[in-house]
Design an enzyme around this catalytic site. Structure first.
Site, short mmCIF file in Angstrom:
data_model
loop_
_atom_site.label_atom_id
_atom_site.label_comp_id
_atom_site.label_asym_id
_atom_site.label_seq_id
_atom_site.Cartn_x
_atom_site.Cartn_y
_atom_site.Cartn_z
N GLU A 31 0.82 -1.25 -0.04
CA GLU A 31 -0.17 -0.05 -0.12
C GLU A 31 0.80 1.22 -0.08
O GLU A 31 0.42 2.12 0.78
CB GLU A 31 -1.04 -0.07 1.27
CG GLU A 31 -1.88 -1.06 1.26
CD GLU A 31 -2.77 -1.36 2.47
OE1 GLU A 31 -2.80 -0.31 3.11
OE2 GLU A 31 -3.51 -2.35 2.40
N GLU A 63 -6.16 -10.59 -1.08
CA GLU A 63 -7.18 -10.43 0.07
C GLU A 63 -8.62 -10.47 -0.13
O GLU A 63 -9.14 -9.56 0.07
CB GLU A 63 -6.79 -9.06 0.78
CG GLU A 63 -5.15 -8.92 1.20
CD GLU A 63 -4.79 -7.56 1.85
OE1 GLU A 63 -5.53 -6.86 2.15
OE2 GLU A 63 -3.62 -7.34 1.93
#
Ligand code: 9MR
Length: 590
Positions: A173, A281
């Site tokens: 991220e 995810e």
């Protein structure tokens, strides 16, 4: 007509093949996604082992063992867990997971070495204890201190786990959501080291373990608003010879979006760069939709993943069951709070068929119940003689037929003679029928509506009437004056009808796909006719507000079907009807 015949023939052939292996379904074995997808990609799941989180490795162990070929620690391999204080490592929980994975022949994805979150402050403090990224001036010494800690963390962690971890999210991220920056400016790593921290991390990781697959992992990496920046970052790294092997697309999605085509564009972009892709995810929040709609969404997604399985090598779900998900309120996973498979699970079992068909093949398509409501027996799709049912038909007083299926009882033992059809839930007097029945067949009726693109005639708005049977959920038939409104479809031949579905105003783009609305048709019926002149109600809906109605009916034969709407909305002053689709399901009848 010819196509229909061919389809029916194919269907019957498949049906006969299946029926040789049928058995009583009560003791069904849950299919394993790991097995089903073994030629496509790993099926993974995030597992919690950390002491401060519910330990799904214990509470969800059966599902983890049965379904997965890859595991990721949901938290236990993050920097705050592995190195809470400088030089103090805590590998215990992660090691438990590794041991478990080894025992079960699973691979482990490592998540994550470098992230702005879940990373303790000590990484970023100078020798006087000040947070370096808050200082007005960052010295070369400060930078070097942070680089050393970054490298030492990577070295210690990757050395400890060695080849037990086959792929690492090296950096997580780092890309900005804001178009003004490529990298997220609030990350302590970025504030101290600028762009360099990413290169340093990948180079170090490759040096420590040249065999590990190294991934950059991010959310919304597939989305148009963000992927340009992710691609720019990855291009840069590749051009500079930084060892990076793949992109992790997190996949925290919802039933409402992003669209499959947006995701596909993203996947194609990364595949074309020669990167390996992991969906890292995955979870799909309900967004206020139904479990069926969530199932359809999961089905489409897995179909997409299969299409790109030359590049996608791991699809990891962010959890196992809805009771232990970071988005628990949005029920985003394949198993429910009691660990039972949801429609979404059944959808993924075979993406070429609707979820309820897959479910019926494993758990049974017909449930035979006694007067007390107990299950006397259940059967999968197939053909049976009464002698080999494994239960006594005389005890049965109720039938429950799974959606989309039809059970036909025949007078003789070879599926001939007088017939009785049942769909949905019906009373059934086993005591009376047992003597008259010789055999039975349980069939899947078909995934395609038999009204699809057939000729229509409407009481009003004739020019748009075909839109109710065009298979396109966006377009609609929308008469506005003088109800009752009706819409007739000529099926072209006689069919045995078993189920009908309406997709009303609330399913459309203007309403954003809501579950209920007073603007949905309130009173309406399915009418049927052999000749187009004499009609009768096969089913009637009253006081409806649901956006989708999906109803089984007592099987009935007809050549013509009609949607007859007497109350277009629940509001007296509003006469506007909107029908996005009018679907009917059935089998051609001789
Ligand atoms: O699922 C994780 C949750 O238990 C933690 O509290 C949370 C803390 O940041 O992290 C969650 O996992 C995140 C993952 O590491 C990175 N992508 C987003 C995930 C969901 O927040």
């Amino acid at each position: 007509m010819r196509t229909t015949r061919v389809l029916v023939a194919t269907f019957l052939a498949l049906f006969l093949l299946v029926s040789s292996s049928v058995a009583l379904a009560e003791d069904y074995v849950l299919p394993s996604l790991r097995e089903i997808y073994k030629d496509y990609f790993h099926i993974g799941g995030a597992v919690s082992v950390a002491s401060w989180a519910p330990k799904t490795l214990v509470s969800h162990r059966d599902l983890i063992e049965g379904q997965l070929s890859s595991v990721t620690a949901e938290n236990a391999m993050k920097p705050d867990y592995l190195q809470p204080r400088e030089g103090v490592f805590n590998f215990r929980e992660a090691d438990n997971l590794i041991r478990f994975a080894k025992e079960h022949g699973m691979v482990v994805r490592g998540h994550t070495l470098v992230w702005h979150a879940q990373t303790p402050d000590w990484f970023f403090r100078d020798k006087d204890g000040k947070l370096i990224y808050e200082k007005d001036e960052i010295t070369e010494e400060d930078r070097q201190l942070v680089i050393d800690r970054l490298e030492r963390h990577i070295e210690a962690v990757m050395t400890h786990f060695g080849d037990s971890v086959y792929a690492w999210d090296v950096v997580n991220e780092a890309v900005s959501d804001d178009a003004a920056y490529i990298l997220r400016p609030d990350s302590p790593w970025y504030r101290i080291l600028g762009d360099d921290f990413i290169k340093i991390a990948f180079r170090k990781a490759h040096e420590v373990d040249p065999d590990a697959k190294l991934f950059y992992n991010d959310y919304n990496a597939e989305m148009a608003y963000k992927r340009g920046r992710v691609v720019a970052l990855l291009r840069d790294l590749i051009n500079e010879g930084v060892p990076i092997h793949g992109i992790g697309i997190q996949g925290h999605w919802g039933v409402n979006g992003p669209s499959v085509s947006e995701i596909e564009d993203g996947i194609r972009l990364y595949a074309d760069m020669g990167l390996e892709i992991h969906i890292t995810e995955l979870d799909v929040g309900m967004d206020g939709r139904t479990p069926e709609e969530q199932a359809e969404r999961y089905r489409e997604l897995f179909e997409l993943f299969k299409k790109y399985s030359y590049a996608i090598t791991n699809v990891t779900l962010w959890g196992i069951a809805d009771d232990a998900s970071w988005r628990s309120n949005d029920n985003p996973l394949l198993f429910d709070r009691t660990h039972k498979p949801k429609p979404a699970f059944w959808a993924v079992v075979d993406t070429s068929k609707p979820w309820h068909v897959n479910k019926a093949e494993y758990t049974g398509a017909v449930f035979f119940k006694n007067g007390a409501g107990e299950i006397v027996g259940s059967l999968r799709p197939g053909e049976y003689t009464v002698d080999d049912l494994g239960f006594d038909l005389e005890e049965v007083s109720r039938l429950e037929v799974a959606k989309g299926h039809l059970v036909t009882f025949y007078e003789s033992k070879d599926l001939s003679g007088e017939v009785w059809h049942f769909a949905g839930t019906s009373e059934f007097s086993g005591r009376e029928m047992a003597d008259r029945i010789g055999s039975l067949a349980i069939r899947y009726v078909g995934a395609e509506s038999i009204t699809l693109n057939k000729p229509v005639e409407a009481s009003a708005a004739q020019d748009r009437a075909h839109r109710a049977v065009d298979g396109n959920p966006i377009t609609s038939w929308s008469p506005r004056e003088n109800p009752p409104y009706w819409l007739t479809v000529d099926l072209g031949q006689r069919y045995l009808l078993t189920r009908w579905v309406t997709r009303l105003q609330g399913t459309g783009p203007l309403m954003g796909g809501i579950l209920n609305s007073p603007l949905n048709a309130a009173d309406f019926s399915l009418q049927v006719s052999e000749d187009g002149d004499d009609w009768f109600d096969a089913d009637a809906v009253t006081d409806n507000t649901a956006s989708i109605t999906d109803r089984d009916i007592n099987p009935v034969t007809a050549r013509y079907v009609r949607l007859y709407v007497s109350r277009p909305t629940s509001l007296d002053f509003n006469q506007n009807l909107v029908v996005h689709e009018f679907e009917v399901y059935g089998l051609p009848s001789e």
